[in-house]
Design an enzyme around this catalytic site. Sequence first.
Site, PDB file in Angstrom:
ATOM      1  N   LEU A 215      17.041  50.041  18.057  1.00 54.61           N
ATOM      2  CA  LEU A 215      18.094  50.521  17.166  1.00 54.61           C
ATOM      3  C   LEU A 215      17.791  51.887  16.566  1.00 54.61           C
ATOM      4  O   LEU A 215      18.186  52.190  15.447  1.00 54.61           O
ATOM      5  CB  LEU A 215      18.320  49.489  16.052  1.00 54.61           C
ATOM      6  CG  LEU A 215      18.623  48.059  16.518  1.00 54.61           C
ATOM      7  CD1 LEU A 215      18.703  47.117  15.323  1.00 54.61           C
ATOM      8  CD2 LEU A 215      19.897  48.011  17.348  1.00 54.61           C
ATOM      9  N   GLY A 216      17.029  52.695  17.281  1.00 50.36           N
ATOM     10  CA  GLY A 216      16.724  54.037  16.789  1.00 50.36           C
ATOM     11  C   GLY A 216      16.000  53.975  15.458  1.00 50.36           C
ATOM     12  O   GLY A 216      15.044  53.208  15.291  1.00 50.36           O
ATOM     13  N   ASP A 246      11.162  53.444  26.011  1.00 53.16           N
ATOM     14  CA  ASP A 246      10.143  53.088  27.012  1.00 53.16           C
ATOM     15  C   ASP A 246       8.838  52.715  26.309  1.00 53.16           C
ATOM     16  O   ASP A 246       8.127  51.799  26.714  1.00 53.16           O
ATOM     17  CB  ASP A 246       9.902  54.283  27.942  1.00 53.16           C
ATOM     18  CG  ASP A 246      11.205  54.832  28.513  1.00 53.16           C
ATOM     19  OD1 ASP A 246      11.262  56.050  28.799  1.00 53.16           O
ATOM     20  OD2 ASP A 246      12.175  54.059  28.631  1.00 53.16           O
TER      21      ASP A 246
HETATM   22  N1  ATP Z   1      14.211  58.347  13.920  1.00 54.75           N
HETATM   23  C1  ATP Z   1      13.276  57.429  14.187  1.00 54.75           C
HETATM   24  N2  ATP Z   1      12.305  57.148  13.276  1.00 54.75           N
HETATM   25  C2  ATP Z   1      11.343  56.220  13.555  1.00 54.75           C
HETATM   26  N3  ATP Z   1      11.285  55.497  14.691  1.00 54.75           N
HETATM   27  C3  ATP Z   1      12.250  55.746  15.616  1.00 54.75           C
HETATM   28  C4  ATP Z   1      13.282  56.710  15.430  1.00 54.75           C
HETATM   29  N4  ATP Z   1      14.096  56.709  16.536  1.00 54.75           N
HETATM   30  C5  ATP Z   1      13.574  55.781  17.364  1.00 54.75           C
HETATM   31  N5  ATP Z   1      12.478  55.200  16.813  1.00 54.75           N
HETATM   32  C6  ATP Z   1      11.663  54.113  17.377  1.00 54.75           C
HETATM   33  O1  ATP Z   1      11.835  54.114  18.790  1.00 54.75           O
HETATM   34  C7  ATP Z   1      12.411  52.870  19.208  1.00 54.75           C
HETATM   35  C8  ATP Z   1      13.349  53.120  20.363  1.00 54.75           C
HETATM   36  O2  ATP Z   1      14.310  54.077  19.945  1.00 54.75           O
HETATM   37  P1  ATP Z   1      15.781  54.082  20.583  1.00 54.75           P
HETATM   38  O3  ATP Z   1      16.558  52.957  20.037  1.00 54.75           O
HETATM   39  O4  ATP Z   1      16.310  55.460  20.400  1.00 54.75           O
HETATM   40  O5  ATP Z   1      15.478  53.751  22.115  1.00 54.75           O
HETATM   41  P2  ATP Z   1      16.267  54.262  23.416  1.00 54.75           P
HETATM   42  O6  ATP Z   1      17.648  54.690  23.087  1.00 54.75           O
HETATM   43  O7  ATP Z   1      16.084  53.210  24.452  1.00 54.75           O
HETATM   44  O8  ATP Z   1      15.387  55.521  23.789  1.00 54.75           O
HETATM   45  P3  ATP Z   1      15.224  56.190  25.267  1.00 54.75           P
HETATM   46  O9  ATP Z   1      16.310  55.617  26.151  1.00 54.75           O
HETATM   47  O10 ATP Z   1      15.391  57.649  25.028  1.00 54.75           O
HETATM   48  O11 ATP Z   1      13.843  55.823  25.682  1.00 54.75           O
HETATM   49  C9  ATP Z   1      13.115  52.321  17.966  1.00 54.75           C
HETATM   50  O12 ATP Z   1      13.231  50.905  18.056  1.00 54.75           O
HETATM   51  C10 ATP Z   1      12.181  52.767  16.846  1.00 54.75           C
HETATM   52  O13 ATP Z   1      11.098  51.843  16.742  1.00 54.75           O
HETATM   53  O1  F1X Z   2      18.987  58.250  33.959  1.00 49.36           O
HETATM   54  P1  F1X Z   2      18.115  57.118  33.425  1.00 49.36           P
HETATM   55  O2  F1X Z   2      17.281  56.516  34.517  1.00 49.36           O
HETATM   56  O3  F1X Z   2      18.876  56.087  32.604  1.00 49.36           O
HETATM   57  O4  F1X Z   2      17.128  57.772  32.352  1.00 49.36           O
HETATM   58  C1  F1X Z   2      16.178  58.686  32.840  1.00 49.36           C
HETATM   59  C2  F1X Z   2      15.420  59.236  31.648  1.00 49.36           C
HETATM   60  O5  F1X Z   2      16.309  59.922  30.756  1.00 49.36           O
HETATM   61  O6  F1X Z   2      14.816  58.163  30.930  1.00 49.36           O
HETATM   62  C3  F1X Z   2      13.546  58.555  30.460  1.00 49.36           C
HETATM   63  C4  F1X Z   2      13.531  58.415  28.951  1.00 49.36           C
HETATM   64  O7  F1X Z   2      13.762  57.049  28.627  1.00 49.36           O
HETATM   65  C5  F1X Z   2      13.305  59.986  30.936  1.00 49.36           C
HETATM   66  O8  F1X Z   2      11.964  60.101  31.394  1.00 49.36           O
HETATM   67  C6  F1X Z   2      14.292  60.164  32.076  1.00 49.36           C
HETATM   68  O9  F1X Z   2      14.750  61.504  32.249  1.00 49.36           O
END
Ligand code: ATP
Ligand code: F1X
Length: 307
Positions: A215-216, A246
């Site tokens: 949840l970011g 990840d």
């Molecule tokens: N602004 C923030 N401050 C602290 N922790 C954060 C923040 N944003 C993300 N995180 C941490 O990172 C975890 C994953 O973030 P997010 O929900 O953005 O994942 P995501 O959208 O799957 O990311 P991505 O696809 O880019 O890897 C969150 O559950 C939280 O623990």
């Molecule tokens: O296009 P997809 O496969 O959904 O996401 C790919 C990607 O954005 O995911 C990683 C961050 O989570 C980056 O290393 C990569 O560029």
Amino acid sequence: MIVTVTLNPAVDHTLAIPDLPEDGEIARTDDARVDPGGKGINVSKYLVELGTETTATGITGDFLGQFVRDSLTEKGIDNDFVDIEGRTRLNTTILTADSEYKINHDGPAVNGHAIETLLETIERNDPDTVVVGGSLPPGLGPDAIDRIARAGDWQTAVDVGGDVLRDLDASYTLCKPNREELAVATDRPIDSLEDCYDAVERLQTMGYDRVVASLGADGAIMATPDGLLHAAALETTVVDTVGAGDSLLAGVLAALERGATDEEALRSGVAVAAQVVSVPGTTVPPLDDVPTRLESVPVSSPEPFSR
Ligand SMILES: Nc1ncnc2c1ncn2[C@@H]1O[C@H](COP(=O)(O)OP(=O)(O)OP(=O)(O)O)[C@@H](O)[C@H]1O
Ligand SMILES: O=P(O)(O)OC[C@@]1(O)O[C@H](CO)[C@@H](O)[C@@H]1O
């Protein structure tokens, strides 16, 4: 042993500029980096730093695919990719003073023969757990992931798009949607924590033993066989959230692999993610102090939670 599978890897090009250029202008910077990327590959990168045995597999092609393989080898990350004619994609992240922009290619077309070879590759690496992460390249559908999940006596975790989560048919040990992916997978709006609790429990009934919803800045929720948990995000200086999900997944899986409870695993994931969002690109920060941060992760449950 955790074998990650990235069906659509990427070379991640991350650059920082103060502001986006105006139409026709050129922004110049050398504040940039190039990393091997893709969701499964990133999980392996973080797992290695967490001391968990892992091999990164998937499908790569051409000189950008060679860069991914060579970079992982140079970093001491075991990898075993299937090579194809097409070209591994280049994904770009632009960091400005107050925003982050990401542009991802669709990736090269992949056919069923590559999947046959990939199944042999996964088997050869003898996994306990297989993690399939990221988008599907052109030519592959959710059935390719189901084939991987059913091909051996390993358990399979996924970090894939919401539409794919909705369409998968095999049984999975864990999935890791973000808020948007959770909404798509369950076809319901996610506007509150309660909405999220309902959605992760719904997703559990769709073939996922555990659901970790990221949840970011609001942290993460975990639906487990014993109930629901919420971990608040740790305070940190946020530089780049790419790879945050990840790293959360890697922290959870590394903890579960060593026999931790679900609560300990969730704490671990959030602690790892807090470190990762504080560095640019999909760089791997030092994670050896994660165990000292676990107790500082606030965890709560909306219901009585049996350990
Ligand atoms: N602004 C923030 N401050 C602290 N922790 C954060 C923040 N944003 C993300 N995180 C941490 O990172 C975890 C994953 O973030 P997010 O929900 O953005 O994942 P995501 O959208 O799957 O990311 P991505 O696809 O880019 O890897 C969150 O559950 C939280 O623990
Ligand atoms: O296009 P997809 O496969 O959904 O996401 C790919 C990607 O954005 O995911 C990683 C961050 O989570 C980056 O290393 C990569 O560029």
